[in-house]
Design a protein around this motif. Structure first.
Motif: not given
Length: 89
Positions: A76-77, A83-84, A88-89
């Motif tokens: 999950i991590h 994904h982030s 750009g997160g």
């Protein structure tokens, strides 16, 4: 819903969305979820057992369940980090 997926969500309810995403794209994640469900079931059986050696088996299955949960958390991590990173997160 698959018993393995339900087991993962029950253990990590804050990550339900990511679990549902990973199940769709990762066979290895699905396998870990399935292993978790089987290990939880075995643990429940041993917890209800008074057979010789039941205490050792309970400890063994608790350790296995904890290890599988740790594997799920790691996947999950990693998914969240990828994904982030893409957004750009």
């Amino acid at each position: 819903m698959d018993t393995g997926v339900l087991a993962a969500i029950r253990r990590l309810p804050k990550h339900k969305k990511v679990i549902e995403e990973l199940v769709l794209v990762s066979e290895s994640f699905r396998n870990i979820c399935g292993d978790l469900a089987e290990a939880e079931l075995a643990l429940q059986r041993w917890e209800a057992s008074e057979a010789p050696g039941a205490t050792a088996r309970r400890d063994e299955y608790r350790h296995l369940v904890d290890g599988l949960e740790a594997e799920l958390r790691q996947a999950i991590h990693e998914r969240q980090a990828r994904h982030s990173g893409r957004h750009g997160g």
